[in-house]
Design a protein around this motif. Sequence first.
Motif, PDB file in Angstrom:
ATOM      1  N   ASN A   1      79.292  -1.174  27.359  1.00 19.67           N
ATOM      2  CA  ASN A   1      78.237  -0.438  26.658  1.00 19.67           C
ATOM      3  C   ASN A   1      78.412  -0.514  25.151  1.00 19.67           C
ATOM      4  O   ASN A   1      77.431  -0.612  24.417  1.00 19.67           O
ATOM      5  N   TRP A   2      79.645  -0.472  24.697  1.00 18.71           N
ATOM      6  CA  TRP A   2      79.899  -0.568  23.268  1.00 18.71           C
ATOM      7  C   TRP A   2      79.507  -1.943  22.748  1.00 18.71           C
ATOM      8  O   TRP A   2      78.903  -2.064  21.684  1.00 18.71           O
ATOM      9  N   LEU A   3      79.823  -2.980  23.500  1.00 18.14           N
ATOM     10  CA  LEU A   3      79.509  -4.338  23.052  1.00 18.14           C
ATOM     11  C   LEU A   3      78.009  -4.616  23.061  1.00 18.14           C
ATOM     12  O   LEU A   3      77.511  -5.351  22.217  1.00 18.14           O
TER      13      LEU A   3
ATOM     14  N   TYR B   1      78.990   8.240  17.908  1.00 11.87           N
ATOM     15  CA  TYR B   1      80.092   8.698  18.762  1.00 11.87           C
ATOM     16  C   TYR B   1      80.296  10.202  18.635  1.00 11.87           C
ATOM     17  O   TYR B   1      80.548  10.882  19.631  1.00 11.87           O
TER      18      TYR B   1
ATOM     19  N   GLY C   1      75.517  -2.461  22.444  1.00 15.67           N
ATOM     20  CA  GLY C   1      74.841  -1.812  21.331  1.00 15.67           C
ATOM     21  C   GLY C   1      75.436  -2.069  19.968  1.00 15.67           C
ATOM     22  O   GLY C   1      74.888  -1.615  18.959  1.00 15.67           O
ATOM     23  N   PHE C   2      76.523  -2.795  19.909  1.00 14.11           N
ATOM     24  CA  PHE C   2      77.232  -2.953  18.641  1.00 14.11           C
ATOM     25  C   PHE C   2      76.414  -3.695  17.591  1.00 14.11           C
ATOM     26  O   PHE C   2      76.246  -3.217  16.465  1.00 14.11           O
ATOM     27  N   SER C   3      75.868  -4.859  17.919  1.00 10.64           N
ATOM     28  CA  SER C   3      75.176  -5.655  16.900  1.00 10.64           C
ATOM     29  C   SER C   3      73.897  -4.968  16.434  1.00 10.64           C
ATOM     30  O   SER C   3      73.587  -4.975  15.237  1.00 10.64           O
TER      31      SER C   3
ATOM     32  N   VAL D   1      82.874   1.838  29.238  1.00 10.14           N
ATOM     33  CA  VAL D   1      82.941   2.043  27.797  1.00 10.14           C
ATOM     34  C   VAL D   1      82.842   0.726  27.035  1.00 10.14           C
ATOM     35  O   VAL D   1      82.017   0.591  26.122  1.00 10.14           O
ATOM     36  N   LEU D   2      83.633  -0.244  27.382  1.00 11.59           N
ATOM     37  CA  LEU D   2      83.642  -1.483  26.608  1.00 11.59           C
ATOM     38  C   LEU D   2      82.329  -2.261  26.714  1.00 11.59           C
ATOM     39  O   LEU D   2      81.770  -2.653  25.680  1.00 11.59           O
TER      40      LEU D   2
ATOM     41  N   THR E   1      79.667  12.261  22.158  1.00  5.77           N
ATOM     42  CA  THR E   1      80.894  12.656  22.852  1.00  5.77           C
ATOM     43  C   THR E   1      80.756  13.955  23.645  1.00  5.77           C
ATOM     44  O   THR E   1      81.187  14.002  24.806  1.00  5.77           O
TER      45      THR E   1
ATOM     46  N   LEU F   1      77.518   4.044  13.819  1.00  7.25           N
ATOM     47  CA  LEU F   1      78.470   4.018  14.940  1.00  7.25           C
ATOM     48  C   LEU F   1      79.304   5.287  14.952  1.00  7.25           C
ATOM     49  O   LEU F   1      79.483   5.915  15.998  1.00  7.25           O
TER      50      LEU F   1
ATOM     51  N   THR G   1      73.297  -1.750  16.389  1.00  5.51           N
ATOM     52  CA  THR G   1      73.674  -0.593  15.589  1.00  5.51           C
ATOM     53  C   THR G   1      74.158  -1.025  14.207  1.00  5.51           C
ATOM     54  O   THR G   1      73.827  -0.384  13.195  1.00  5.51           O
TER      55      THR G   1
END
Length: 100
Positions: A41-43, A62, A45-47, A38-39, A66, A58, A49
């Motif tokens: 993958n989130w990091l 989610y 795609g964060f910038s 989770v962490l 989900t 974002l 997105t």
Amino acid sequence: SAVDYDAKRLEELGYKQEFKREINLFVQAGFSFSTMAVLPNWLVGFSGTMNAGGPMSLFWGYIVLTPFIMCIALAMAEVFSAYPVNGGVYSWCYLLSSKE
């Protein structure tokens, strides 16, 4: 009893029950986080997105993803309960693949 059934099922799969199979909440949470990463993958795609759609992308991302992630988790749980072996995905692939 359930323990006898599990030991019998392992014997049918060609394994002898050697370890006490107990999974507490901490281990379950650790398994799910390590499996889905989770962490990281989130990091990753964060910038992108945030640049493309901002915080709302974002949020809705989610919301939309989900249910699909839950389907994957439920499918893995079903396989894990049907084939309770220690090799994880490798053992499942061996047991579920054709013999040819």
